[in-house]
Every structure is written in structure tokens, then in C-alpha cells.
Scaffold this motif. Structure first.
Motif, PDB file in Angstrom:
ATOM      1  N   GLY A 109      -2.333   8.303  -6.348  1.00 17.23           N
ATOM      2  CA  GLY A 109      -2.359   6.952  -5.790  1.00 17.23           C
ATOM      3  C   GLY A 109      -1.132   6.149  -6.166  1.00 17.23           C
ATOM      4  N   LEU A 110      -1.342   4.878  -6.476  1.00 21.56           N
ATOM      5  CA  LEU A 110      -0.235   3.977  -6.804  1.00 21.56           C
ATOM      6  C   LEU A 110       0.545   4.507  -7.997  1.00 21.56           C
ATOM      7  CD1 LEU A 110      -2.243   0.664  -6.420  1.00 21.56           C
ATOM      8  CD2 LEU A 110      -0.414   1.458  -4.906  1.00 21.56           C
ATOM      9  N   ALA A 111       1.845   4.528  -7.893  1.00 21.64           N
ATOM     10  CA  ALA A 111       2.723   5.039  -8.949  1.00 21.64           C
ATOM     11  C   ALA A 111       2.333   6.453  -9.351  1.00 21.64           C
ATOM     12  CB  ALA A 111       2.692   4.099 -10.157  1.00 21.64           C
ATOM     13  N   GLY A 112       1.727   7.171  -8.441  1.00 24.20           N
ATOM     14  CA  GLY A 112       1.342   8.549  -8.709  1.00 24.20           C
ATOM     15  C   GLY A 112       0.107   8.689  -9.574  1.00 24.20           C
ATOM     16  N   GLU A 113      -0.560   7.567  -9.871  1.00 23.51           N
ATOM     17  CA  GLU A 113      -1.735   7.645 -10.738  1.00 23.51           C
ATOM     18  C   GLU A 113      -2.854   8.431 -10.052  1.00 23.51           C
ATOM     19  OE1 GLU A 113      -2.208   3.818 -13.547  1.00 23.51           O
ATOM     20  OE2 GLU A 113      -2.505   3.406 -11.445  1.00 23.51           O
ATOM     21  N   PRO A 114      -3.436   9.409 -10.757  1.00 16.75           N
ATOM     22  CA  PRO A 114      -4.563  10.127 -10.160  1.00 16.75           C
ATOM     23  C   PRO A 114      -5.704   9.151  -9.891  1.00 16.75           C
ATOM     24  CG  PRO A 114      -4.324  10.679 -12.483  1.00 16.75           C
ATOM     25  CD  PRO A 114      -3.141   9.851 -12.115  1.00 16.75           C
ATOM     26  N   THR A 115      -6.257   9.216  -8.705  1.00 16.71           N
ATOM     27  CA  THR A 115      -7.231   8.215  -8.270  1.00 16.71           C
ATOM     28  C   THR A 115      -8.391   8.890  -7.569  1.00 16.71           C
ATOM     29  OG1 THR A 115      -5.441   6.612  -7.992  1.00 16.71           O
ATOM     30  CG2 THR A 115      -7.504   6.146  -6.835  1.00 16.71           C
ATOM     31  N   TYR A 116      -9.594   8.504  -7.964  1.00 11.82           N
ATOM     32  CA  TYR A 116     -10.802   9.047  -7.336  1.00 11.82           C
ATOM     33  C   TYR A 116     -11.188   8.241  -6.105  1.00 11.82           C
ATOM     34  CZ  TYR A 116     -12.012  12.178 -11.217  1.00 11.82           C
ATOM     35  OH  TYR A 116     -12.022  13.183 -12.136  1.00 11.82           O
ATOM     36  N   LEU A 117     -11.409   8.964  -4.998  1.00 10.21           N
ATOM     37  CA  LEU A 117     -11.951   8.375  -3.779  1.00 10.21           C
ATOM     38  C   LEU A 117     -13.377   8.886  -3.647  1.00 10.21           C
ATOM     39  CD1 LEU A 117      -8.974   9.105  -1.341  1.00 10.21           C
ATOM     40  CD2 LEU A 117      -9.236   7.240  -2.997  1.00 10.21           C
ATOM     41  N   ALA A 168       0.835  -1.197   0.000  1.00 12.62           N
ATOM     42  CA  ALA A 168       0.000   0.000   0.000  1.00 12.62           C
ATOM     43  C   ALA A 168       0.871   1.249   0.000  1.00 12.62           C
ATOM     44  CB  ALA A 168      -0.901   0.009   1.226  1.00 12.62           C
ATOM     45  N   ILE A 169       0.304   2.314  -0.517  1.00  9.09           N
ATOM     46  CA  ILE A 169       0.978   3.610  -0.434  1.00  9.09           C
ATOM     47  C   ILE A 169       0.024   4.582   0.260  1.00  9.09           C
ATOM     48  CG2 ILE A 169       2.416   3.212  -2.458  1.00  9.09           C
ATOM     49  CD1 ILE A 169      -0.262   5.709  -2.878  1.00  9.09           C
ATOM     50  N   ILE A 170       0.588   5.678   0.706  1.00 10.04           N
ATOM     51  CA  ILE A 170      -0.217   6.709   1.362  1.00 10.04           C
ATOM     52  C   ILE A 170      -0.666   7.715   0.315  1.00 10.04           C
ATOM     53  CG2 ILE A 170      -0.130   8.606   3.026  1.00 10.04           C
ATOM     54  CD1 ILE A 170       1.890   6.910   4.613  1.00 10.04           C
ATOM     55  N   ALA A 171      -1.962   8.033   0.299  1.00  6.70           N
ATOM     56  CA  ALA A 171      -2.495   8.998  -0.665  1.00  6.70           C
ATOM     57  C   ALA A 171      -1.858  10.362  -0.444  1.00  6.70           C
ATOM     58  CB  ALA A 171      -4.016   9.095  -0.519  1.00  6.70           C
ATOM     59  N   LYS A 172      -1.472  10.966  -1.569  1.00  3.67           N
ATOM     60  CA  LYS A 172      -0.826  12.276  -1.523  1.00  3.67           C
ATOM     61  C   LYS A 172      -1.514  13.227  -2.490  1.00  3.67           C
ATOM     62  CE  LYS A 172       3.534  10.252  -0.155  1.00  3.67           C
ATOM     63  NZ  LYS A 172       4.800   9.711  -0.582  1.00  3.67           N
ATOM     64  N   ASP A 173      -1.132  14.495  -2.396  1.00  7.58           N
ATOM     65  CA  ASP A 173      -1.663  15.446  -3.360  1.00  7.58           C
ATOM     66  C   ASP A 173      -0.736  15.503  -4.578  1.00  7.58           C
ATOM     67  OD1 ASP A 173       0.473  17.097  -2.742  1.00  7.58           O
ATOM     68  OD2 ASP A 173      -0.690  18.418  -1.442  1.00  7.58           O
ATOM     69  N   LEU A 221      -9.319  -0.419 -10.795  1.00  8.16           N
ATOM     70  CA  LEU A 221      -9.720  -0.266  -9.393  1.00  8.16           C
ATOM     71  C   LEU A 221      -8.519  -0.393  -8.468  1.00  8.16           C
ATOM     72  CD1 LEU A 221     -12.861  -2.612  -9.301  1.00  8.16           C
ATOM     73  CD2 LEU A 221     -12.783  -0.160  -9.802  1.00  8.16           C
ATOM     74  N   VAL A 222      -8.641   0.208  -7.296  1.00 13.79           N
ATOM     75  CA  VAL A 222      -7.656   0.036  -6.219  1.00 13.79           C
ATOM     76  C   VAL A 222      -8.418  -0.093  -4.905  1.00 13.79           C
ATOM     77  CG1 VAL A 222      -5.783   1.304  -7.351  1.00 13.79           C
ATOM     78  CG2 VAL A 222      -7.427   2.540  -5.930  1.00 13.79           C
ATOM     79  N   HIS A 223      -7.751  -0.620  -3.907  1.00  9.38           N
ATOM     80  CA  HIS A 223      -8.333  -0.677  -2.567  1.00  9.38           C
ATOM     81  C   HIS A 223      -8.009   0.609  -1.816  1.00  9.38           C
ATOM     82  CE1 HIS A 223      -9.560  -4.868  -2.688  1.00  9.38           C
ATOM     83  NE2 HIS A 223      -8.407  -5.158  -3.243  1.00  9.38           N
ATOM     84  N   VAL A 224      -8.968   1.051  -1.020  1.00 11.25           N
ATOM     85  CA  VAL A 224      -8.804   2.284  -0.239  1.00 11.25           C
ATOM     86  C   VAL A 224      -9.133   1.981   1.217  1.00 11.25           C
ATOM     87  CG1 VAL A 224      -9.676   4.628   0.093  1.00 11.25           C
ATOM     88  CG2 VAL A 224      -9.479   3.695  -2.219  1.00 11.25           C
ATOM     89  N   ALA A 225      -8.294   2.452   2.108  1.00  8.35           N
ATOM     90  CA  ALA A 225      -8.553   2.253   3.538  1.00  8.35           C
ATOM     91  C   ALA A 225      -8.034   3.446   4.321  1.00  8.35           C
ATOM     92  CB  ALA A 225      -7.871   0.977   4.031  1.00  8.35           C
ATOM     93  N   VAL A 226      -8.762   3.811   5.358  1.00  7.73           N
ATOM     94  CA  VAL A 226      -8.302   4.872   6.242  1.00  7.73           C
ATOM     95  C   VAL A 226      -7.588   4.215   7.410  1.00  7.73           C
ATOM     96  CG1 VAL A 226      -8.990   6.766   7.756  1.00  7.73           C
ATOM     97  CG2 VAL A 226     -10.192   6.389   5.599  1.00  7.73           C
ATOM     98  N   GLN A 227      -6.372   4.656   7.659  1.00  8.03           N
ATOM     99  CA  GLN A 227      -5.621   4.113   8.791  1.00  8.03           C
ATOM    100  C   GLN A 227      -5.087   5.295   9.596  1.00  8.03           C
ATOM    101  OE1 GLN A 227      -3.144   0.552   8.294  1.00  8.03           O
ATOM    102  NE2 GLN A 227      -1.483   1.779   9.129  1.00  8.03           N
ATOM    103  N   SER A 228      -5.636   5.453  10.755  1.00  7.30           N
ATOM    104  CA  SER A 228      -5.371   6.594  11.633  1.00  7.30           C
ATOM    105  C   SER A 228      -5.447   7.905  10.845  1.00  7.30           C
ATOM    106  CB  SER A 228      -4.074   6.428  12.407  1.00  7.30           C
ATOM    107  OG  SER A 228      -3.005   6.155  11.557  1.00  7.30           O
ATOM    108  N   GLU A 229      -4.343   8.556  10.614  1.00 10.45           N
ATOM    109  CA  GLU A 229      -4.408   9.900  10.018  1.00 10.45           C
ATOM    110  C   GLU A 229      -4.239   9.932   8.505  1.00 10.45           C
ATOM    111  OE1 GLU A 229      -5.173  12.846  11.585  1.00 10.45           O
ATOM    112  OE2 GLU A 229      -5.762  11.380  13.091  1.00 10.45           O
ATOM    113  N   VAL A 230      -4.060   8.760   7.891  1.00 11.30           N
ATOM    114  CA  VAL A 230      -3.785   8.769   6.449  1.00 11.30           C
ATOM    115  C   VAL A 230      -4.731   7.827   5.699  1.00 11.30           C
ATOM    116  CG1 VAL A 230      -1.353   9.355   6.794  1.00 11.30           C
ATOM    117  CG2 VAL A 230      -2.051   6.943   6.625  1.00 11.30           C
TER     118      VAL A 230
END
Ligand code: FES
Length: 137
Positions: free
Chosen positions: A41-49, A12-17, A108-117
């Protein structure tokens, strides 16, 4: 064997701007229900949440990369579709093709909230829209 991953997050990677800054989960979770929030998202791919009710996130993210020729596309709130401006492909809320020329669903990708990220991880299971192995695996 431990797979290499950012911060030991198991793929997993942490979502960034767009600038590479980590996006605090609370910032995304404060958006109104129905919002499609765009993150790197992954590899910097723009990803919709997708924001669901009660300030939660859909566990499925949709990669903003048209399967026709790779354009990025906006979410159309009125039509409830992703609509590619390049050649007119349209995708439903789950990323299935509604109108070509694209002929494959959005990645598709998996999305999960883990504490602050927000964590984003690869989707390698059966694609629920086609009931087949995903085209990107
Ligand atoms: Fe999206 Fe062609 S790249 S329709």
C-alpha cells in the motif's frame, strides 16, 4: 495547487504486489468472503484488504505493521484476530488492540476499487475506534 500523487490520483496509490506489479482488482475480488488479502500500500507498507460479501472490498484497509515494535503479523481466521508473533499483541477485526504489549490500534487506510485497480489513500480523519485524531496523523 495540485498535490503530487501517483498518476494524479490525489494522494492515492494503486495497490501492488510485493514485486511492485499492479494487482488487477478482479484478482482480489475473486477471493472468498472473509479473505484478508495482503497488498503493498502507501509507501509500500503491507496492507490488509478485507473481502466482503458479493465480491466487494471493505473500504477500510489495515496496515500490517504492529504498533508495538513494527513486526508484520498474520490474520488468524479461527480467532478472527490479527496476531503478532513477535511479542503476542492481538488486534480485533477492525485493528483495535485486544491484548498488548501494543497500546495503539493498527493504522488505517482508505480502499476503493476504481475500474481495474484498487486505490489506497491516507486516512486522516477521526479514528472510529478511538474517536480521536489518529496517532499516525
Ligand atoms: Fe508485535 Fe511486539 S512487535 S507484539
Amino acid at each position: 495547487f495540485i498535490p503530487k500523487a501517483e498518476g494524479g490520483l490525489g494522494g492515492a496509490i494503486i495497490a501492488k504486489d510485493r514485486l511492485g506489479n499492479v494487482i488487477p482488482a478482479r484478482q482480489i475480488l475473486a477471493e472468498p468472503t472473509g479473505t484478508r488479502a495482503l497488498v503493498a500500500g502507501l509507501a509500500g507498507e503491507p496492507t490488509y484488504l478485507t473481502l466482503l460479501e458479493n465480491n466487494t472490498l471493505d473500504s477500510v484497509g489495515i496496515v500490517n505493521n504492529c504498533t508495538h515494535l513494527g513486526c508484520t503479523f498474520p490474520w488468524n481466521e479461527i480467532d478472527q484476530q490479527f496476531q503478532c508473533p513477535c511479542h503476542g499483541s492481538r488486534y480485533s477485526v477492525d485493528g483495535a488492540v485486544v491484548r498488548g504489549p501494543a497500546n495503539r490500534p493498527l493504522k488505517l487506510v482508505h480502499v476503493a476499487v476504481q475500474s481495474e485497480v484498487i486505490l489506497i489513500s491516507p486516512w486522516t480523519e477521526i479514528d472510529p475506534r478511538t474517536n480521536e485524531v489518529p496517532w499516525w496523523v
